[in-house]
Design an enzyme around this catalytic site. Structure first.
Site, PDB file in Angstrom:
ATOM      1  N   ASN A 166       0.824  -1.199   0.000  1.00 37.37           N
ATOM      2  CA  ASN A 166       0.000   0.000   0.000  1.00 37.37           C
ATOM      3  C   ASN A 166       0.867   1.263   0.000  1.00 37.37           C
ATOM      4  OD1 ASN A 166      -2.347  -1.656   0.338  1.00 37.37           O
ATOM      5  ND2 ASN A 166      -1.874  -1.780   2.520  1.00 37.37           N
TER       6      ASN A 166
ATOM      7  N   HIS B 283       6.592  -1.119   2.476  1.00 34.86           N
ATOM      8  CA  HIS B 283       6.745  -2.531   2.824  1.00 34.86           C
ATOM      9  C   HIS B 283       5.763  -3.394   2.044  1.00 34.86           C
ATOM     10  CE1 HIS B 283       3.740  -0.839   5.582  1.00 34.86           C
ATOM     11  NE2 HIS B 283       3.204  -2.043   5.671  1.00 34.86           N
TER      12      HIS B 283
END
Length: 212
Positions: free
Chosen positions: A138, A151
């Site tokens: 995201n 991440h």
């Protein structure tokens, strides 16, 4: 104080309180929890992980934050178990340097992320026996990014059910990503699982090297 987020694992418990973590703003390196993890654990050779891993990769080293179970630590990347996993083996992979979004990573980091995303996917499959998984990433608050340090999530998905209601047609159901109750990581289970995933990463890397 555990929290649940739509991005499937970036919400923090003790870390967010102790380091005044505000999900509404991009943190600096000093108060980014993933930067704390990256600074705490030194790189090691993923094809030959530390034998005395509990001493070298001590989960409690990130105290007063949640224990951190390291799976991979290279000069560019770090991977660890999610503290509020959607399923057993749910892990996070991020660059060691503070990069808020995917577009902020360097070409070298991008290449390393792609390489180890594949390796970790294979390793968690081997360690858990679950052959289906999600890869989720995201970017920004509107996209449900909670920790503003880029991440990837790798999430094993064992929940697929097949139903036949008498109609002769099979209906497939699965828990939606980011939905449902989540519990904090059990530390005894996490210790064993992290060792299994590190060993699987090493095994896969050795197997691939032997094919060259």
């Amino acid at each position: 104080m555990a929290t649940t987020s739509e991005d499937g694992g970036s919400s923090l418990s003790t870390f967010s309180v102790s380091r005044s973590f505000d999900p509404g703003r991009a943190p600096s390196n000093e108060d980014c929890p993933f930067c704390v993890i990256a600074k705490t654990y030194q790189p090691f050779d993923p094809s030959n992980p530390p034998e005395n891993s509990h001493e070298i990769l001590r989960p409690e080293a990130t105290s007063p934050g949640p224990a951190t179970f390291i799976l991979l630590s290279t000069p560019l990347l770090v991977a660890f178990l999610d503290i509020l996993p959607l399923s057993t083996g749910h892990l996070l992979l991020c660059p060691r340097a503070h990069r808020p979004k995917l577009t902020d990573v360097t070409p070298e980091e991008s290449q390393a992320l792609g390489h180890y995303l594949r390796i970790l996917s294979a390793a968690v499959t081997r360690a858990t026996g679950v052959e289906d998984w999600n890869v989720v990433q995201n970017n920004g608050a509107a996209a449900a990014q909670v920790v503003h340090h880029m991440h990837f999530h790798v999430i094993p998905r064992p929940e697929l059910n097949v139903r036949n209601g008498g109609s002769g047609r099979e209906t497939f159901t699965a828990t939606m990503f980011g939905r449902g109750a989540r519990e904090e990581l059990d530390e005894d289970t996490a210790t064993r699982l992290a060792e299994d995933i590190r060993a699987s990463v090493a095994e896969i890397l050795r197997e691939e090297k032997s094919k060259l």
